[in-house]
Scaffold this active site. Sequence first.
Site: not given
Ligand SMILES: [Zn+2]
Length: 384
Positions: A86, A146
Site C-alpha cells: 500500500d 502498512e
Molecule cells: Zn513504507
Amino acid sequence: MTVEQTLAQLVAIDSVSARSNAEIISYLAGRCERAGLVTERFAHVDETGAEKINLVAQTLAGEPFSGSTPAEVRATIELALVGHTDTVPYDSAWIEALQLTEKDGQLFGRGACDTKAFIAAALTAVESIDLSKLRKPLALVFTADEEIGCLGAKRLAEVNPFIARYAIVGEPTSLQPMRAGKGYCLAEITLRGREAHSAYPQLGASAIFRAARLIERLEGIAQELRNDQRAGFDPPYTTLNVGVIKGGSAKNIIAGECRFTLEWRTIPGQEAKHVLRLLNKAIEDLQRSDPDFVCEVDDSRADESFETSSESELVQFLETQSGKGSGSVAFGTEAPSMIALGAEAVVFGPGNIRVAHRTGEFVPIDQLNQCVRILSQAIERFCL
Ligand SMILES: [Zn+2]
C-alpha cells in the site's frame, strides 16, 4: 524485465491504503509464480468492506505450506524479503502520480520511494537467481495496510504462517541498515466533570481542571522517562506528547467533559505498557484527593519497539554490503511483526524517508540498482 520497468508497472497500479490491494497482489503473485515460487494468499475484509491480502511466496526448499491449516504446519523460512503493497494517498494535482517519471537520475511516482522500489528490487533479485540451487528456503512477503498502522503485518503475525530466521523489511533508509526502532503508542483520555453555571462553581466540577492536573502529572512522567536511556536514539529516551485537547462547551459553563490524546514512543527494552502503568498510578493518586475524579483511558495502539543485535549476521552482512553502519528508525515499521515470527529483522531499502509521503516522492536510480545487487547477494549468502 529491468528493475525500472518493474517499478513502473508497480507504480501504475493504484494501491493507496483506502483501496483493496487485490490488483497489486495478483500482479506480484503472477511474477512470483513465473519465477518458480509457491504463493499463498492470506485475505481479510477490512471495516470498509475492501479485501486486503497478505501474500507469502516461497521457494520449495522448505517444508510445504499446509494450505488449509497454516497455523499447524509452519514453514521455516531462512530469509524473508518483506515489502508493503500500500501507499499513502496522492494529491489529484499530481497528474503523474501513477506514471513513473525519470528526471536527473531519479524516478518519481507515488510509492516509487515508499516502498515499491524495494519490492521491484526484491523481485528483480529473485528473478536473477537460479532458485533450484537454493538449499534453504527464501520467501517474498507482501503485506497490506502498512501505512495505516502496519495492520497487514500484524495480522500475518497473528496467523503465524511461518517461522523466519532473518527478515529484511523494505523501507526507504537510503540503503542504511536499521536494526532498531522506537515503539509507537497512543491513548485517548477522557475526564468527566459536572456541568453548572460558572457563577456557582461549587455546584459543578470542572473536567478541564481535572485534565490540567493530570497533564501536569504527565509532564512529570515525561521528565522521569528521561532517566532510562538507550544509546543510538535521538532523543535516547521514551518521549510523550499531549497533542490534542478538547473540552467544555461555553465560557460560562463549568466543563462537563475534557478529552486529550496521549502519544508515546518507547525505547527498546521498555514495554509499551510501562507508560500506561505510570499514567494509571497518577490517576489513582489524583483520585485520593478527589474521589469523583472520573477518567477513562482508551489505549488504542501499542506498537512495540524493536532491536536486533549488532552481532546479528544479517546486520553485519548489510553493513558490509552497503558500506554504512547500522542505525535506528524514528518511524513505525513491520519489523516487530517479523520479530514476532521469529526473525532477526533489519529495515533496509532504497530512497530517503524524508521524501516519502510527499507529492513528488522519488528513488535514486543508482540506489535502486544497488539494492538489487545487495538483495541478490543476501539471497546467495543466506539461502545457498
Ligand atoms: Zn513504507
